[in-house]
Design a protein around this motif. Structure first.
Motif, short mmCIF file in Angstrom:
data_model
loop_
_atom_site.label_atom_id
_atom_site.label_comp_id
_atom_site.label_asym_id
_atom_site.label_seq_id
_atom_site.Cartn_x
_atom_site.Cartn_y
_atom_site.Cartn_z
N THR A 229 -7.13 -43.00 38.16
CA THR A 229 -5.80 -43.09 37.54
C THR A 229 -5.20 -41.70 37.31
N SER A 259 -2.03 -44.88 29.61
CA SER A 259 -2.98 -45.91 30.03
C SER A 259 -4.33 -45.29 30.37
N SER A 260 -4.31 -44.15 31.03
CA SER A 260 -5.57 -43.46 31.37
C SER A 260 -6.35 -43.11 30.12
N ILE A 262 -6.22 -44.63 27.18
CA ILE A 262 -6.76 -45.87 26.60
C ILE A 262 -8.04 -46.27 27.33
N ILE A 263 -8.01 -46.19 28.66
CA ILE A 263 -9.19 -46.57 29.45
C ILE A 263 -10.34 -45.60 29.17
N LYS A 281 -10.13 -52.90 24.00
CA LYS A 281 -9.49 -51.94 24.90
C LYS A 281 -8.83 -52.65 26.08
N GLU A 284 -5.49 -53.74 24.73
CA GLU A 284 -4.60 -52.58 24.57
C GLU A 284 -4.15 -52.06 25.93
N SER A 285 -5.06 -52.05 26.90
CA SER A 285 -4.73 -51.57 28.24
C SER A 285 -3.73 -52.49 28.93
N ALA A 289 -0.18 -51.39 30.47
CA ALA A 289 0.09 -51.64 31.89
C ALA A 289 1.39 -52.39 32.08
N GLU A 308 -4.63 -51.32 34.43
CA GLU A 308 -5.11 -52.31 33.46
C GLU A 308 -6.61 -52.46 33.58
N LEU A 309 -7.31 -52.32 32.44
CA LEU A 309 -8.75 -52.51 32.39
C LEU A 309 -9.03 -53.98 32.19
#
Length: 312
Positions: A229, A259-260, A262-263, A281, A284-285, A289, A308-309
């Protein structure tokens, strides 16, 4: 001051004083080591009463203290070796600038000899004039009448050469001004359609790279996912500034960076197989996303959405 000396790797010989909380990474960090095996935000360092506290930030290749991988904040003491990627560092200085030699048997190069702290490039030394200083002539230079003894003869008339040089410089400036005028008339920035097409191709490749991570352990998967990402975000930004909607594209890229992060925060949960924390997570991801996808659609992307995770 607690100081880490790089004893192996691309930055071998450099030293970094840790006087406050700092992030170490391969680029854009407080402490930068140009090692391709180091993540952009690899580890957080902060001064400690006994040395330096090192906290791995979910790096892809990990942080090792005396060859033991650490995933929680750990204090590094005098003589300890810390490996980030292919670069090994050692705590060599502590408290008030007093040099602390590594313990016997550590094999540290130059043990007991205080290496200089590198503060920047060293300018070459200029020769020192040892004779009497001659006063500088402050008025207009007077040409002395001949004869001119010696093999060199009378001084040359450089006025024509000076005129040629001035004319050449003016010509270059005029050319640069013409180029700037043309660029201003045709409009600056990269054509949006071209940028969108290239970015969508990058996003398609990144999606394939994520699929290739299937089968990896959760912690390893999330680390590699973060690297993909971050690389994708940098690659899109390097395509240039679009002719239109530049602010919108920057908002989209900023959302990808969120986003990165959060992951990345999910890495400790993935390492510990903490499903509840992973699920939090994932939720949240997904929200981040969705925001990225909306911004990407507004800009005109077809493939580039968001990161998105997923759980499971």
């Amino acid at each position: 001051m607690p100081t880490l000396k790089v004893v192996s790797g691309p930055a071998a010989g450099h030293q970094f004083e840790v006087t406050s909380e700092q992030v170490l990474g391969r680029e854009g960090a407080d402490i930068t080591i140009p090692d391709p095996e180091i993540s952009r935000s690899h580890a957080r360092l902060r001064p400690h009463a006994e040395g330096i506290e090192v906290h791995d930030l979910g790096s892809s290749n990990g942080t090792f203290i005396n060859d033991v991988r650490v995933t929680t904040p750990t204090v590094v003491r005098s003589g300890d070796r810390v490996r980030f990627g292919n670069s090994t560092t050692q705590l060599v200085e502590l408290r008030g600038g007093t040099m602390i030699s590594p313990p016997a048997g550590t094999g540290a190069p130059g043990a007991g000899v205080p290496p200089p702290v590198i503060t920047g490039p060293t300018a070459p030394q200029q020769p020192v004039h040892s004779g009497p200083m001659q006063p500088m002539h402050s008025g207009p230079m007077q040409q002395q009448p001949g004869p001119y003894p010696g093999p060199y003869g009378p001084p040359r008339d450089n006025s024509k050469k000076t005129i040629v040089i001035i004319a050449a410089v003016v010509g270059v400036l005029v050319l640069l001004g013409a180029i700037a005028l043309v660029l201003g008339l045709v409009g600056g920035g990269v054509d949006n359609d071209e940028l969108i097409a290239e970015a969508d191709g990058l996003c398609e490749q990144a999606a394939e790279d994520v699929v290739d991570l299937t089968g990896q352990q959760p912690g390893e998967f999330v680390r590699n996912f973060v690297d993909i990402t971050e690389d994708l975000t940098d690659d899109i930004r390097e395509l240039g500034t679009p002719a239109d909607d530049a602010d919108l594209l920057e908002d989209y890229l900023a959302s990808l960076e969120d986003s990165s992060e959060i992951i990345r925060e999910a890495i400790p949960a993935a390492d510990a197989l903490d499903q509840a924390a992973i699920d939090a997570k994932v939720t949240e991801s997904a929200t981040a996303a969705e925001e990225s996808a909306q911004l990407g659609q507004e800009f005109g992307f077809e493939t580039c959405k968001g990161f998105e995770l997923t759980g499971g």
